[in-house]
Enzyme design. Structure first.
Site, PDB file in Angstrom:
ATOM      1  N   HIS A 216       0.959  -1.200   0.013  1.00 45.14           N
ATOM      2  CA  HIS A 216       0.063   0.018   0.005  1.00 45.14           C
ATOM      3  C   HIS A 216       0.993   1.322   0.084  1.00 45.14           C
ATOM      4  CE1 HIS A 216      -3.699  -2.119   0.598  1.00 45.14           C
ATOM      5  NE2 HIS A 216      -3.047  -3.098   1.437  1.00 45.14           N
TER       6      HIS A 216
ATOM      7  N   ASN B 143      -9.772  -3.757   1.527  1.00 45.02           N
ATOM      8  CA  ASN B 143      -9.200  -3.641   0.120  1.00 45.02           C
ATOM      9  C   ASN B 143     -10.655  -3.213  -0.750  1.00 45.02           C
ATOM     10  OD1 ASN B 143      -6.602  -3.993   0.349  1.00 45.02           O
ATOM     11  ND2 ASN B 143      -6.749  -6.225   0.395  1.00 45.02           N
TER      12      ASN B 143
END
Length: 492
Positions: A65, A138
């Site tokens: 990320h 997500n």
């Protein structure tokens, strides 16, 4: 003068430049040297400080990320679920809680194009009256593996080759060939939704099963879903190449400019719940992160809305130093989901590595409610604490235990051993159901993308045959299409 009264708050609170220690600078454009053409002097503290600060202004990238964008706003409860949880910020319709949200790409590096095929992160930090709640998820509702021991391996498989630093499909196809449970994740990854058009038109999922606990102590498993009010939109490869070739930050720009223009992104929060005592009534394992809870079996329940109405003020302070650590509040707890339990350690641990042990003192991470404990000192501690007692309990400190909040007893039995999730799940059914739900042209695009991945010259015949077998078990016609385009005869 109380030195703690004047804390650094802004880089622009003097009319002139100063050193880091506050001394005024009368010339910030020239070094101190011996004459006009002589060498620089070591005593030029101003230059040394400037360069030393510059060479240290980057912090370690997130291990995943890394590429992300953040925005601030609020969450508002729209439906009463007080019968399901005693969480204060969910206590009644109309209750608003400030939030900060970070969207991200999972695998690719900081500065990489936001048009690459990659799962997206959707992380929300709720600043509640009872502490911070971090809901980290997500844009896919499932993950590639179900056991936390394999989490570092699957991430490494998707990351670039450590020898060439090239991202190559043969690596993750090789790894995931040992994991047929990854099929449903690939049915999302290589689907059209694999490249969202921007962050505003993207779904979010908590992925793992948490626990909701109500006032009477009854616990339920819960999954969280974010649905954008403006709909889900994705882009095809041709558009991604065109946009990515001219703007690596199109999604960040879209988010920032939309909020600046008053076009505030909004999502609706839904939950699915399963009573603890009903876990074994279903033909799927509720704690398996590689499958979804069918919505026709476990329906969605509306909870509230998330609105992002303010851009961050500083990218480094409110995006790079923003840290999610799976924080919980009373009324929401972990479940026995193995991936979730491992994440509860991994997230906090990586923040300690990136930002130091006092990362929760940073303004963007600190709770907005009163808080107190004896965790103190350490690197970069900047909280001034005028106290003599730094232990518990003490007759000289009025600090006491909080009122106990409901937490159901959970009696566990079993042998201490390393083992997989005991219930035998069908690794192929949901992937096949998803494929069959698509229109023919969408099916063809999926086949084309997966065939391109299997066409990597490093992919062996053995690995190709494994994947053809997997997809054939999900849907016979799908396996046949992939085999036909690869000029391979399917074994099933």
């Amino acid at each position: 003068m109380d030195p703690y009264k004047y804390r650094p708050s802004s880089a622009y609170n003097t009319p002139f430049c100063t050193t880091n220690s506050g001394a005024p600078i009368w010339n910030n454009t020239a070094v101190m040297s011996v004459g006009e053409r002589g060498p620089i002097l070591l005593e030029d503290y101003q230059l040394i400080e400037k360069i030393a600060t510059f060479t240290r202004e980057r912090i370690p990238e997130r291990v995943v990320h890394r590429r992300g964008a953040s925005a601030k706003g609020f969450f508002e409860v729209t439906h009463d679920i007080s019968n399901l949880t005693c969480a204060d910020f969910l206590r009644a319709p109309g209750v608003q809680t400030p939030v900060i949200v970070r969207f991200s790409t999972v695998i690719h590096e900081r500065g990489s194009p936001e048009t690459l095929r990659d799962p997206r992160g959707f992380a929300v930090k709720f600043y509640t009256r009872e502490g911070n709640f971090d809901l980290v998820g997500n844009n896919f509702p499932v993950f590639f593996v179900r056991d936390a021991m394999q989490f570092p391996d699957v991430i490494r498989a998707f990351k670039p080759n450590p020898k060439s630093h090239l991202q190559e499909p043969w690596r993750y196809l090789d790894f995931c060939s040992y994991h047929p449970e990854s099929l449903l994740s690939f049915a999302w990854f290589y689907d059209d939704v694999g490249i969202p058009i921007n962050y505003r038109h993207m779904e979010g999922f908590g992925v793992q099963a948490y626990s909701l606990i109500n006032k009477s102590g009854k616990a339920r498993l819960v999954k969280f879903h974010w649905k954008p009010t403006c709909g889900v939109k994705s882009m095809m490869e041709e558009e991604a190449i065109r946009i990515g070739g001219t703007n690596h930050s199109h999604a960040t720009q879209d988010l920032y400019e939309s909020i600046a223009a008053g076009n505030f992104p909004e999502w609706r929060l839904y939950i699915q719940t399963i009573d603890y005592e009903d876990q074994n009534k279903y033909d799927f394992e509720p704690l398996d992160t590689t499958i979804t809870w069918p919505e026709d079996v476990v329906p969605l329940q509306p909870v509230g809305r998330l609105v992002l109405n303010k851009n961050i003020d500083n990218f480094f302070a409110e995006n790079e130093m923003l840290a999610f650590s799976m924080s919980l509040v009373p009324g929401i707890h972990y479940s026995d989901d193995k991936m979730l339990q491992a994440r509860s350690f991994a997230y906090a641990d990586t923040q300690r590595h990136r930002l130091g042990p006092n990362y929760l003192q940073l303004p963007v991470n600190a709770p907005k409610c009163p808080h107190h404990n004896n965790h103190h000192e350490g690197f970069m501690n900047f909280m001034h604490r005028d106290e003599e007692v730094n232990y518990f309990p003490s007759r000289y400190d009025p600090c006491r235990h909080a009122e106990k909040f409901p937490m159901p007893p959970n009696v566990l039995t079993g042998k201490r051993e390393r083992c997989v999730i005991p219930k035998e799940n069908n690794n192929f059914k949901q992937a096949g159901d998803r494929y069959r739900s698509w229109a023919p042209d969408r099916q063809d695009r999926f086949v084309k993308r997966f065939v391109e991945a299997l066409s990597d010259p490093r992919v062996t015949d053995e690995v190709r045959n494994i994947w053809i077998s997997y997809w054939s078990q999900a849907d016979r016609s799908l396996g046949q299409k992939i085999a036909s385009r690869l000029n391979v005869r399917p074994n099933i």
